[in-house]
Design an enzyme around this catalytic site. Sequence first.
Site, short mmCIF file in Angstrom:
data_model
loop_
_atom_site.label_atom_id
_atom_site.label_comp_id
_atom_site.label_asym_id
_atom_site.label_seq_id
_atom_site.Cartn_x
_atom_site.Cartn_y
_atom_site.Cartn_z
CD GLU A 173 -3.08 -0.93 0.33
OE1 GLU A 173 -3.30 0.22 -0.10
OE2 GLU A 173 -3.77 -1.91 0.00
CB CYS A 190 -1.84 7.54 1.34
SG CYS A 190 -3.27 6.63 1.95
P1 NAD Z 1 8.28 4.59 5.18
O1 NAD Z 1 8.36 3.94 3.90
O2 NAD Z 1 9.37 5.49 5.59
O3 NAD Z 1 8.11 3.58 6.44
C1 NAD Z 1 7.06 2.65 6.58
C2 NAD Z 1 7.52 1.50 7.45
O4 NAD Z 1 8.66 0.93 6.89
C3 NAD Z 1 7.87 1.86 8.89
O5 NAD Z 1 7.31 0.90 9.76
C4 NAD Z 1 9.38 1.81 8.91
O6 NAD Z 1 9.90 1.41 10.15
C5 NAD Z 1 9.70 0.81 7.85
N1 NAD Z 1 10.96 1.08 7.18
C6 NAD Z 1 11.48 2.31 6.90
N2 NAD Z 1 12.66 2.18 6.25
C7 NAD Z 1 12.87 0.85 6.12
C8 NAD Z 1 13.92 0.07 5.55
N3 NAD Z 1 14.99 0.64 4.98
N4 NAD Z 1 13.82 -1.27 5.59
C9 NAD Z 1 12.74 -1.86 6.15
N5 NAD Z 1 11.74 -1.17 6.72
C10 NAD Z 1 11.80 0.15 6.71
O7 NAD Z 1 6.91 5.28 5.01
P2 NAD Z 1 6.38 6.41 5.85
O8 NAD Z 1 7.19 7.65 5.62
O9 NAD Z 1 6.25 5.89 7.22
O10 NAD Z 1 4.92 6.63 5.20
C11 NAD Z 1 4.64 7.61 4.25
C12 NAD Z 1 4.34 7.00 2.91
O11 NAD Z 1 3.36 5.99 3.04
C13 NAD Z 1 3.76 7.99 1.92
O12 NAD Z 1 4.33 7.78 0.66
C14 NAD Z 1 2.28 7.63 1.88
O13 NAD Z 1 1.64 7.97 0.70
C15 NAD Z 1 2.34 6.16 2.08
N6 NAD Z 1 1.08 5.69 2.61
C16 NAD Z 1 0.33 4.88 1.84
C17 NAD Z 1 -0.90 4.45 2.32
C18 NAD Z 1 -1.78 3.55 1.53
O14 NAD Z 1 -2.73 3.05 2.09
N7 NAD Z 1 -1.52 3.30 0.26
C19 NAD Z 1 -1.33 4.86 3.57
C20 NAD Z 1 -0.52 5.68 4.31
C21 NAD Z 1 0.70 6.09 3.84
#
Ligand code: NAD
Length: 513
Positions: free
Chosen positions: A254, A288
């Site tokens: 997602e 999002c």
């Molecule tokens: P992110 O990608 O930074 O992190 C999400 C998760 O991934 C966290 O739990 C984090 O600990 C983990 N993570 C981060 N870096 C990692 C790595 N190198 N290896 C493994 N795990 C890692 O995302 P974010 O900044 O927390 O969220 C924002 C993004 O999420 C935006 O792009 C938003 O559009 C998207 N989003 C999508 C939806 C949807 O339903 N499609 C909903 C909410 C947010």
Amino acid sequence: MDATNTSQGNNMTTHQDTPGKVPVGSDTGKMDSKAAGMNPYAGLVSGLRAAWLAGKTRGAEHRVSQLEALGRFLDDKKQPILDAMASDMRKLMLLLPQPPLEAELSEILLVKNEVNYALNSLASWMKDEFVEKNLVTRLDTAFIRKDPYGVVLIIGPWNYPLHLILVPLVGAIAAGNCVIIKPSEISSCTEKLVAEMLPSYLDKDCFAVVTGGPAETTQLLENKFDYIFYTGGPQVGRIVMTAAAKHLTPLTLELGGKNPCYVAEGGDLQSVANRLVWGRCFNAGQTCVAPDYVLCSPETQEKLLPALGRAIAQFYGPDPRASPDFARLVSDRQFQRVRALLGSGRVALGGQTDEQERYIAPTVLADVQPSEPAMQEEIFGPVLPIVTVPGVDEAIAFINSRERPLAVYVFAADSKVVHRVLEQTSSGGFGANDPMMHMTLPSLPFGGIGNSGLGSYHGKFGFDTFTHQRACVLRSSGLEALNSPRYPPYSQRKLGLLAAASQIQRKGTCSLQ
Ligand code: NAD
């Protein structure tokens, strides 16, 4: 990083309510794993796998009891949840008397709806689905068994830190899986609340919370899961998909992206402006499915700008910083990133910032060029760029020249325009004359396409996501004579018999009317 001693409190949560009992997935499993030089989460995963193999989560009673417990968690912990959200998003709700409507709506009400929807529908979702048969299988029983995957991992982001782990959890529980939940470390107050309070509601043999950031998630992902559900940015999505590929683990992604919003000529532009400002500024734009940018003609831009200004003033008063209903950016990093986008186009409305508070005013950028920074990345803040295009043809071409978004929105009084945009673009979801509403219905699938994601959930789609559709045919051990046409030595007669008994005939001509 030492998995037992991080500042994030990288611990699998243990029983709070049954001291003395050593739960599966507790620190004990982790210590065993560490002593053996194994992955620090191997013990936890194998503990959950043992519960899965013992069939603990398969029965309807267990699923119902866990879903009900999740509902109780939301009721009992409503105030701590709202407090944690307030701290994470600095909504200052603790200091103000107004109801924390945004947090309550998104983090509690919508999740509770999913819990109740699943409880109301579980019996029918779980049923074997009997399917059509042919002459060869006429005497058999053919059905789809709704099998749980097994041990699944749910990784959440920070923007709706509870909703985005609990709604997938509803689907995973309903489908009969054991689950490890990994909330975002960035929304640290909600992470702490989930780690400390949720496990005492759920069966600890089957459900666990792991805390921590990228280092811990990387180690967690080294383990073999049966399904992975990730919500977050596309960049990390690729990392998660690569880790899943090592074990051939199926997954849902997602992701985010830039959701275009075409505003056609004419119509009630004040209503359009109200809905755009609401969608863009809910949770300070950290949503999002928020409208990311507007496409409209230069004439519509000129008329829309004052309407947007009126909507902002009406919703948040003359100084939105003083409004109790306007959130803050989650972190300094996010604040700096969004502030840097204010140099695109011209600031037509808002533009004020306060680094200390991580405040960015509701802002509209006019005459933004497609090549400028605000049009190169997802905004994820209360900033709405407007890109002018001559008309709907150019808007559609613009949308199709970019990555496929999570949602496409169109505002038009003329339904022909709505249907043109619907038919000639591609996106995870679609909204006419309002943003975000499609994600509030559990009866609709929620998910992206291409760069905005893979797979979907909500309601039955969540159940299906965490369910393996197992194709089953039960045959009699007798009636062996009926099988003789398929056995060698082969003959033309046998082939004829098999074809007659199994061939699917075309039913007349296909009518497109
Ligand atoms: P992110 O990608 O930074 O992190 C999400 C998760 O991934 C966290 O739990 C984090 O600990 C983990 N993570 C981060 N870096 C990692 C790595 N190198 N290896 C493994 N795990 C890692 O995302 P974010 O900044 O927390 O969220 C924002 C993004 O999420 C935006 O792009 C938003 O559009 C998207 N989003 C999508 C939806 C949807 O339903 N499609 C909903 C909410 C947010």
